[in-house]
Design an enzyme around this catalytic site. Structure first.
Site, PDB file in Angstrom:
ATOM      1  N   HIS A  37       0.855  -1.325   0.113  1.00 17.18           N
ATOM      2  CA  HIS A  37       0.112  -0.069  -0.003  1.00 17.18           C
ATOM      3  C   HIS A  37       0.820   1.286  -0.058  1.00 17.18           C
ATOM      4  O   HIS A  37       2.107   1.284   0.443  1.00 17.18           O
ATOM      5  CB  HIS A  37      -0.834   0.003   1.383  1.00 17.18           C
ATOM      6  CG  HIS A  37      -1.935   0.891   1.300  1.00 17.18           C
ATOM      7  ND1 HIS A  37      -1.680   2.273   1.726  1.00 17.18           N
ATOM      8  CD2 HIS A  37      -3.262   0.968   1.177  1.00 17.18           C
ATOM      9  CE1 HIS A  37      -2.855   3.101   1.815  1.00 17.18           C
ATOM     10  NE2 HIS A  37      -3.721   2.272   1.634  1.00 17.18           N
ATOM     11  N   ASP A  39       3.209  -4.710   7.805  1.00 22.91           N
ATOM     12  CA  ASP A  39       1.958  -3.818   7.883  1.00 22.91           C
ATOM     13  C   ASP A  39       0.934  -4.900   7.917  1.00 22.91           C
ATOM     14  O   ASP A  39       0.604  -5.520   7.112  1.00 22.91           O
ATOM     15  CB  ASP A  39       1.928  -3.065   6.434  1.00 22.91           C
ATOM     16  CG  ASP A  39       0.569  -2.343   6.341  1.00 22.91           C
ATOM     17  OD1 ASP A  39      -0.443  -2.626   7.007  1.00 22.91           O
ATOM     18  OD2 ASP A  39       0.339  -1.873   5.087  1.00 22.91           O
ATOM     19  N   GLN A  94      -4.456  -5.320   6.820  1.00 26.18           N
ATOM     20  CA  GLN A  94      -5.273  -6.420   6.007  1.00 26.18           C
ATOM     21  C   GLN A  94      -5.359  -7.655   6.809  1.00 26.18           C
ATOM     22  O   GLN A  94      -6.176  -8.674   6.277  1.00 26.18           O
ATOM     23  CB  GLN A  94      -5.003  -6.289   4.635  1.00 26.18           C
ATOM     24  CG  GLN A  94      -5.165  -5.220   4.045  1.00 26.18           C
ATOM     25  CD  GLN A  94      -6.761  -4.628   3.714  1.00 26.18           C
ATOM     26  OE1 GLN A  94      -7.539  -5.390   3.723  1.00 26.18           O
ATOM     27  NE2 GLN A  94      -6.941  -3.280   3.615  1.00 26.18           N
ATOM     28  N   LYS A 143     -10.705  -1.717  10.579  1.00 25.52           N
ATOM     29  CA  LYS A 143     -10.959  -2.648   9.773  1.00 25.52           C
ATOM     30  C   LYS A 143     -11.246  -4.044  10.422  1.00 25.52           C
ATOM     31  O   LYS A 143     -11.439  -4.832   9.798  1.00 25.52           O
ATOM     32  CB  LYS A 143      -9.246  -2.980   8.840  1.00 25.52           C
ATOM     33  CG  LYS A 143      -9.218  -1.858   7.919  1.00 25.52           C
ATOM     34  CD  LYS A 143      -7.821  -2.334   7.185  1.00 25.52           C
ATOM     35  CE  LYS A 143      -7.310  -0.835   6.491  1.00 25.52           C
ATOM     36  NZ  LYS A 143      -8.138  -0.363   5.367  1.00 25.52           N
ATOM     37  N   CYS A 178      -4.712   2.426  -3.699  1.00 28.74           N
ATOM     38  CA  CYS A 178      -3.590   2.930  -3.018  1.00 28.74           C
ATOM     39  C   CYS A 178      -2.463   1.900  -3.171  1.00 28.74           C
ATOM     40  O   CYS A 178      -1.705   1.809  -2.355  1.00 28.74           O
ATOM     41  CB  CYS A 178      -3.704   3.174  -1.643  1.00 28.74           C
ATOM     42  SG  CYS A 178      -4.809   4.697  -1.474  1.00 28.74           S
TER      43      CYS A 178
END
Length: 404
Positions: A121, A198, A201, A224, A362
């Site tokens: 991202h 990261d 997700q 999220k 993104c």
């Protein structure tokens, strides 16, 4: 097995209509919907214990502080951090990544190398580019293949004694690829590099065990995973957090201030300047409790079933191509239809109540790799159903007919 109808009843927004049609919400990769218990917890904070934390001796301040730190403890347990003070509250994944890159500005020098993956991202690309501009370090890219998987042989070849940081997402937001981060972390540590994951997700779909992974940093967002927007977590190993300088200066992050010199507070407060999103931090703990009560094994099984079903149904559509066909995937499908711009498909199916994401997500380098302007992304959550997938497929077919 999940009782999907019971779960769906927890989410007020799922019962509404959009453009006169029942809402089918397949934009979970952008943000998840919120159960009533989370919505109520936010209101309860402001109705009953609203006060600033850590600094007050009065009852409400102590109640708010206790609730906030209880939530920190819930996150610690959820991700299996060794210490509660390794858990920093942030405004989201982007904030956490920028906190780390800011800290490394005082560590890196010309000739040092940062490895970032081709699946990232923008939030895990741009801060590192900015860091390289400040320090003279070099950014190198771990390449991907046509299936949307990182090429591990290329990764191994890129690693060297000059590698100081490796940063990679746990799961690709654009393609759903689950990266082999345990392998990547071990390899990076073998050359002395620090690793940031990261996890934005990943946390809606699984429980990361940061001690088992042995990552140095793990960043994710609360919104999220059924929590409020403006909330997030940065996990950092104690040794690294002690080594990095503060990200911001202000109240809360100090031990003593004079005009001659300031000394900084101990972890985690060293990195939590100013009044935080108190309600958000507390309610994030509520969201984590809710998801753990449902159970991540059950969530994974249901979402895997949705992924396989949606893949099969979508591939019935002539001219449809799925991007991201790796062996290990989360419940995300990015696709296009020959000759039709993804925005046009997304706009038409919105009129039929279907919420998907269109564009580059993104992740422009991924789109450039496939030589496409973007994709239609359907991202599923544990409260979605096969019947909703059928509705999406029929809507896409209708849009295809209208636009052909």
């Amino acid at each position: 097995m999940l009782d999907i109808q019971k779960i769906r009843a927890d989410f007020p927004i799922l019962s509404q209509k959009v453009n006169g049609k029942p809402l089918v919400y397949f934009d979970n990769g952008a943000t998840s919907q919120k159960p009533q218990i989370v919505i109520d917890a936010d209101a309860k904070y402001y109705q009953e214990i609203n006060a600033n934390i850590h600094r007050g001796v009065h009852t409400l301040s102590q109640l708010a502080t206790d609730a906030y730190e209880l939530s920190r403890g819930k996150v610690q347990q959820h991700i299996n951090a060794k210490f509660a003070h390794e858990v920093l509250f942030t405004s989201g994944t982007t904030h956490g990544i920028n906190l780390v890159t800011n800290g490394f500005a005082s560590i890196l020098k010309p000739g040092d190398e940062i490895l970032v993956s081709a699946l990232e991202h923008h939030s895990n690309i741009v801060p590192w580019q900015m860091l390289c501009e400040k320090t003279g370090a070099t950014l190198k890219v771990i390449p991907m293949n046509e299936e949307g998987e990182l090429i591990m042989e290329a990764y191994d070849a890129l690693l060297s004694e000059n590698t100081k940081v490796v940063t990679v997402n746990h799961i690709s937001n654009a393609l759903g690829t689950i990266n082999p981060i345990k392998y990547m972390i071990d390899k990076a540590h073998a050359v002395g590099a620090a690793v940031l994951i990261d996890g934005a997700q990943a946390v809606p779909h699984l429980k990361p065990d940061v001690q088992d992974l042995d990552c140095d940093f793990y960043a994710f967002s609360g919104h999220k995973m059924c929590g409020p927007t403006g909330t997030g977590i940065l996990y950092g190993k104690e040794a690294w957090l002690n080594k990095l300088p503060p990200y911001q200066g202000g109240g809360e992050m100090i031990k003593e201030v004079t005009f001659e010199k300031t000394t900084y507070a101990d972890l985690p407060h060293k990195f939590e300047a100013g009044t935080p999103n108190i309600a958000g931090g507390i309610v994030l703990g509520t969201a984590i409790d809710y998801m753990n009560e449902i159970g991540f094994e059950a969530i994974h099984a249901h979402e895997e079933e949705l992924l396989q079903y949606a893949t099969k149904r979508l591939l019935e559509i002539e001219g449809l191509k799925i991007y991201g066909t790796g062996k290990n995937k989360a419940s995300v499908i990015s696709f296009n239809i020959d000759g039709i711009h993804p925005y046009d498909i997304g706009s038409i199916i919105d009129k039929l109540g279907i919420a998907v994401r269109t564009g580059h997500h993104c992740a422009q380098p991924i789109m450039n790799f496939f030589c496409i302007p973007g994709t239609i992304r359907a991202s599923f959550s544990f409260y979605n159903t096969k019947e909703e997938i059928d509705s999406m497929v029929e809507a896409v077919k209708k849009a295809q007919t209208m636009l052909s």
